[in-house]
Design a protein around this motif. Structure first.
Motif, PDB file in Angstrom:
ATOM      1  N   MET A 123       8.171  -7.423   9.243  1.00 45.57           N
ATOM      2  CA  MET A 123       9.461  -6.772   9.521  1.00 45.57           C
ATOM      3  C   MET A 123       9.857  -6.840  10.995  1.00 45.57           C
ATOM      4  O   MET A 123      10.953  -6.391  11.360  1.00 45.57           O
ATOM      5  CB  MET A 123       9.443  -5.318   9.045  1.00 45.57           C
ATOM      6  CG  MET A 123       9.345  -5.161   7.536  1.00 45.57           C
ATOM      7  SD  MET A 123      10.682  -5.940   6.607  1.00 45.57           S
ATOM      8  CE  MET A 123      12.020  -4.783   6.893  1.00 45.57           C
ATOM      9  N   TYR A 137       7.985   7.187  17.066  1.00 45.77           N
ATOM     10  CA  TYR A 137       8.057   7.237  15.594  1.00 45.77           C
ATOM     11  C   TYR A 137       9.212   8.139  15.164  1.00 45.77           C
ATOM     12  O   TYR A 137      10.046   7.749  14.340  1.00 45.77           O
ATOM     13  CB  TYR A 137       6.727   7.762  15.063  1.00 45.77           C
ATOM     14  CG  TYR A 137       6.639   7.871  13.562  1.00 45.77           C
ATOM     15  CD1 TYR A 137       6.565   6.731  12.755  1.00 45.77           C
ATOM     16  CD2 TYR A 137       6.604   9.116  12.927  1.00 45.77           C
ATOM     17  CE1 TYR A 137       6.466   6.827  11.379  1.00 45.77           C
ATOM     18  CE2 TYR A 137       6.508   9.223  11.551  1.00 45.77           C
ATOM     19  CZ  TYR A 137       6.438   8.086  10.781  1.00 45.77           C
ATOM     20  OH  TYR A 137       6.337   8.182   9.411  1.00 45.77           O
ATOM     21  N   VAL A 179       1.706  12.763   2.967  1.00 43.62           N
ATOM     22  CA  VAL A 179       1.320  12.018   1.769  1.00 43.62           C
ATOM     23  C   VAL A 179       0.053  11.239   2.105  1.00 43.62           C
ATOM     24  O   VAL A 179      -0.032  10.619   3.175  1.00 43.62           O
ATOM     25  CB  VAL A 179       2.447  11.045   1.329  1.00 43.62           C
ATOM     26  CG1 VAL A 179       2.068  10.356   0.033  1.00 43.62           C
ATOM     27  CG2 VAL A 179       3.772  11.780   1.174  1.00 43.62           C
ATOM     28  N   ASP A 232       5.819  -7.215   2.236  1.00 44.36           N
ATOM     29  CA  ASP A 232       4.910  -6.521   3.156  1.00 44.36           C
ATOM     30  C   ASP A 232       4.372  -7.630   4.061  1.00 44.36           C
ATOM     31  O   ASP A 232       4.521  -8.805   3.762  1.00 44.36           O
ATOM     32  CB  ASP A 232       3.745  -5.882   2.368  1.00 44.36           C
ATOM     33  CG  ASP A 232       3.026  -4.784   3.144  1.00 44.36           C
ATOM     34  OD1 ASP A 232       3.199  -3.605   2.794  1.00 44.36           O
ATOM     35  OD2 ASP A 232       2.288  -5.110   4.114  1.00 44.36           O
ATOM     36  N   ARG A 233       3.728  -7.241   5.166  1.00 45.40           N
ATOM     37  CA  ARG A 233       3.076  -8.304   5.954  1.00 45.40           C
ATOM     38  C   ARG A 233       1.700  -8.646   5.369  1.00 45.40           C
ATOM     39  O   ARG A 233       1.105  -9.663   5.679  1.00 45.40           O
ATOM     40  CB  ARG A 233       2.948  -7.886   7.416  1.00 45.40           C
ATOM     41  CG  ARG A 233       2.040  -6.697   7.614  1.00 45.40           C
ATOM     42  CD  ARG A 233       1.895  -6.318   9.050  1.00 45.40           C
ATOM     43  NE  ARG A 233       1.161  -5.072   9.141  1.00 45.40           N
ATOM     44  CZ  ARG A 233       0.910  -4.429  10.254  1.00 45.40           C
ATOM     45  NH1 ARG A 233       1.335  -4.903  11.397  1.00 45.40           N
ATOM     46  NH2 ARG A 233       0.225  -3.313  10.243  1.00 45.40           N
ATOM     47  N   SER A 276       0.826  -1.210   0.000  1.00 47.57           N
ATOM     48  CA  SER A 276       0.000   0.000   0.000  1.00 47.57           C
ATOM     49  C   SER A 276       0.859   1.258   0.000  1.00 47.57           C
ATOM     50  O   SER A 276       2.094   1.184   0.118  1.00 47.57           O
ATOM     51  CB  SER A 276      -0.948   0.007   1.217  1.00 47.57           C
ATOM     52  OG  SER A 276      -0.313   0.521   2.351  1.00 47.57           O
ATOM     53  N   THR A 322      -1.844   8.496   2.508  1.00 46.91           N
ATOM     54  CA  THR A 322      -1.758   7.029   2.573  1.00 46.91           C
ATOM     55  C   THR A 322      -2.471   6.573   3.856  1.00 46.91           C
ATOM     56  O   THR A 322      -3.041   7.390   4.576  1.00 46.91           O
ATOM     57  CB  THR A 322      -0.284   6.561   2.652  1.00 46.91           C
ATOM     58  OG1 THR A 322       0.233   6.985   3.928  1.00 46.91           O
ATOM     59  CG2 THR A 322       0.569   7.134   1.551  1.00 46.91           C
ATOM     60  N   MET A 333       3.062   4.539  -0.474  1.00 50.54           N
ATOM     61  CA  MET A 333       4.218   4.873  -1.330  1.00 50.54           C
ATOM     62  C   MET A 333       4.988   3.639  -1.790  1.00 50.54           C
ATOM     63  O   MET A 333       5.533   3.633  -2.891  1.00 50.54           O
ATOM     64  CB  MET A 333       5.157   5.824  -0.575  1.00 50.54           C
ATOM     65  CG  MET A 333       4.615   7.229  -0.506  1.00 50.54           C
ATOM     66  SD  MET A 333       5.761   8.347   0.323  1.00 50.54           S
ATOM     67  CE  MET A 333       5.270   8.117   2.016  1.00 50.54           C
TER      68      MET A 333
HETATM   69  N1  LIG Z   1       2.276   9.125   4.456  1.00 48.43           N
HETATM   70  C1  LIG Z   1       2.984  10.058   5.052  1.00 48.43           C
HETATM   71  O1  LIG Z   1       2.520  11.212   5.189  1.00 48.43           O
HETATM   72  C2  LIG Z   1       4.369   9.751   5.557  1.00 48.43           C
HETATM   73  C3  LIG Z   1       5.125  10.785   6.081  1.00 48.43           C
HETATM   74  C4  LIG Z   1       6.404  10.521   6.543  1.00 48.43           C
HETATM   75  C5  LIG Z   1       6.932   9.242   6.455  1.00 48.43           C
HETATM   76  N2  LIG Z   1       6.179   8.230   5.937  1.00 48.43           N
HETATM   77  C6  LIG Z   1       6.784   6.902   5.880  1.00 48.43           C
HETATM   78  O2  LIG Z   1       6.592   6.334   4.602  1.00 48.43           O
HETATM   79  C7  LIG Z   1       6.627   4.902   4.696  1.00 48.43           C
HETATM   80  C8  LIG Z   1       5.491   4.325   3.869  1.00 48.43           C
HETATM   81  O3  LIG Z   1       4.272   4.621   4.511  1.00 48.43           O
HETATM   82  P1  LIG Z   1       2.954   5.044   3.726  1.00 48.43           P
HETATM   83  O4  LIG Z   1       2.715   6.453   4.044  1.00 48.43           O
HETATM   84  O5  LIG Z   1       3.034   4.592   2.330  1.00 48.43           O
HETATM   85  O6  LIG Z   1       1.853   4.239   4.578  1.00 48.43           O
HETATM   86  P2  LIG Z   1       1.125   2.842   4.374  1.00 48.43           P
HETATM   87  O7  LIG Z   1       0.240   2.893   3.189  1.00 48.43           O
HETATM   88  O8  LIG Z   1       0.489   2.539   5.697  1.00 48.43           O
HETATM   89  O9  LIG Z   1       2.303   1.821   4.076  1.00 48.43           O
HETATM   90  C9  LIG Z   1       3.057   1.201   5.085  1.00 48.43           C
HETATM   91  C10 LIG Z   1       3.140  -0.276   4.743  1.00 48.43           C
HETATM   92  O10 LIG Z   1       3.984  -0.912   5.714  1.00 48.43           O
HETATM   93  C11 LIG Z   1       3.399  -2.165   6.043  1.00 48.43           C
HETATM   94  N3  LIG Z   1       3.808  -2.649   7.349  1.00 48.43           N
HETATM   95  C12 LIG Z   1       3.485  -2.150   8.575  1.00 48.43           C
HETATM   96  N4  LIG Z   1       4.011  -2.921   9.536  1.00 48.43           N
HETATM   97  C13 LIG Z   1       4.684  -3.926   8.907  1.00 48.43           C
HETATM   98  C14 LIG Z   1       5.422  -5.039   9.362  1.00 48.43           C
HETATM   99  N5  LIG Z   1       5.575  -5.333  10.665  1.00 48.43           N
HETATM  100  N6  LIG Z   1       5.973  -5.857   8.439  1.00 48.43           N
HETATM  101  C15 LIG Z   1       5.820  -5.637   7.120  1.00 48.43           C
HETATM  102  N7  LIG Z   1       5.118  -4.611   6.617  1.00 48.43           N
HETATM  103  C16 LIG Z   1       4.551  -3.761   7.508  1.00 48.43           C
HETATM  104  C17 LIG Z   1       1.913  -1.863   6.056  1.00 48.43           C
HETATM  105  O11 LIG Z   1       1.180  -3.082   5.982  1.00 48.43           O
HETATM  106  P3  LIG Z   1      -0.327  -3.137   6.608  1.00 48.43           P
HETATM  107  O12 LIG Z   1      -1.187  -2.531   5.538  1.00 48.43           O
HETATM  108  O13 LIG Z   1      -0.555  -4.599   6.812  1.00 48.43           O
HETATM  109  O14 LIG Z   1      -0.321  -2.338   7.879  1.00 48.43           O
HETATM  110  C18 LIG Z   1       1.779  -0.988   4.813  1.00 48.43           C
HETATM  111  O15 LIG Z   1       1.564  -1.751   3.653  1.00 48.43           O
HETATM  112  C19 LIG Z   1       6.576   4.577   6.186  1.00 48.43           C
HETATM  113  O16 LIG Z   1       7.862   4.190   6.618  1.00 48.43           O
HETATM  114  C20 LIG Z   1       6.166   5.896   6.822  1.00 48.43           C
HETATM  115  O17 LIG Z   1       6.676   6.019   8.126  1.00 48.43           O
HETATM  116  C21 LIG Z   1       4.914   8.464   5.496  1.00 48.43           C
END
Ligand SMILES: NC(=O)c1ccc[n+]([C@@H]2O[C@H](COP(=O)([O-])OP(=O)(O)OC[C@H]3O[C@@H](n4cnc5c(N)ncnc54)[C@H](OP(=O)(O)O)[C@@H]3O)[C@@H](O)[C@H]2O)c1
Length: 264
Positions: free
Chosen positions: A63, A154, A187, A36-37, A15, A189, A17
């Motif tokens: 992870m 975080y 972003v 991914d999980r 999901s 998400t 990014m």
């Molecule tokens: N979106 C923002 O505004 C933002 C801002 C700053 C940094 N980030 C960083 O960007 C990265 C991507 O996040 P995103 O925004 O794209 O959010 P996201 O859509 O929630 O993606 C995160 C993904 O990580 C997976 N995940 C969580 N725990 C896990 C585990 N134990 N093992 C394997 N996979 C796991 C989630 O799976 P599940 O769906 O099963 O939970 C999900 O598919 C993250 O590191 C986040 O901290 C995002």
């Protein structure tokens, strides 16, 4: 640099990014390894990649499971994959005050966002050194550059990634290992929906600030552009990125603003 014909391993690929970057890498001609999980989500990402003529292999990983991370990497490499790039997006966020957050939550967030990333990187790095090249990508955050209310664990996990990857590249740039740190702002998400509250349950909603952020598709475009240039740091967001300048050049203003953040 070009991704054409290269094998790129992406975590968090079910999901957000991780997914949009995987789709873009495939359009650039890369072969994908998706982790991914969420195994069902990975199948959907792989299906979308194959629909555009791309190729993807699925490797579900939690992870927080260090043994599984090393075993998966060993198997993937033994089966002949030549991994060029490792792009780690898997992560969880937080919505709780320091004073009310049980230490178990701090540990859980560090396990996913830091130790999981460290483990997979260590599992793949010797292979990249042997191959004579590799691109490593850690996903930090605006709050990987400064502290922020309700994000203590975080923010700490993202700060830790900077120390890890900066040390790694200092040791390994002589082996043609490049590192890019992603600094996303807001972003759109699921990250805030799955953020941990003090009771360990999910926050369950997208914060209004995040809903006003850029789309995951636009984020992927910015990220791929930065990765092609092998930028050390790639800023991914809109006007909120101004906070990086405020923190650096006007720290007192940053502290004033940070104390006025409302609970969310
Ligand atoms: N979106 C923002 O505004 C933002 C801002 C700053 C940094 N980030 C960083 O960007 C990265 C991507 O996040 P995103 O925004 O794209 O959010 P996201 O859509 O929630 O993606 C995160 C993904 O990580 C997976 N995940 C969580 N725990 C896990 C585990 N134990 N093992 C394997 N996979 C796991 C989630 O799976 P599940 O769906 O099963 O939970 C999900 O598919 C993250 O590191 C986040 O901290 C995002």
């Amino acid at each position: 640099m070009k991704f054409d014909g290269k094998t790129c391993w992406v975590t968090g690929a079910a999901s957000g990014m991780g997914k949009t970057v995987s789709l873009r890498l495939a359009l650039e001609g890369a072969r994908l390894i998706l982790s991914d999980r969420d195994a069902e989500g990975l199948k959907e990402t792989a299906r979308e990649i194959e629909q555009t003529g791309g190729s993807a292999r699925i490797e579900p990983i939690d992870m927080t499971d260090t043994e599984a991370i090393f075993a998966t990497a060993r198997r993937v490499i033994e089966e002949g994959e030549i991994i060029y790039g490792l792009y780690q997006f898997a992560g969880i966020s937080q919505r709780s005050l320091v004073a009310e957050t049980p230490i178990e939550n701090d540990r859980k967030i560090m396990e996913v966002n830091f130790f999981g990333v460290v483990a997979l990187t260590k599992a793949v790095l010797p292979h990249m050194i042997e191959n004579g090249e590799g691109q490593l990508v850690g996903t930090s955050s605006l709050v990987g550059k400064f502290g922020f209310p309700y994000r203590s664990a975080y923010s700490s996990s993202k700060h830790a990634l900077h120390g890890f990857f900066e040390s790694l590249v200092a040791e390994n740039s002589k082996y043609n290992i490049r590192v890019s740190m992603l600094i996303p702002g807001r972003v759109q998400t699921n990250i805030s929906k799955f953020a941990l509250k003090k009771d360990g349950k999910e926050h369950g909603q997208m914060d209004p600030g995040q809903a006003s952020g850029i789309t995951a598709e636009k984020a992927a475009k910015i990220i791929i552009r930065g990765l092609k240039k092998e930028k050390r740091e790639i800023w991914v967001g809109g006007k909120e990125m101004l906070m990086l300048h405020i923190r650096r050049f006007f720290p007192r203003l940053y502290f004033y603003l940070a104390t006025r953040i409302k609970p969310m």
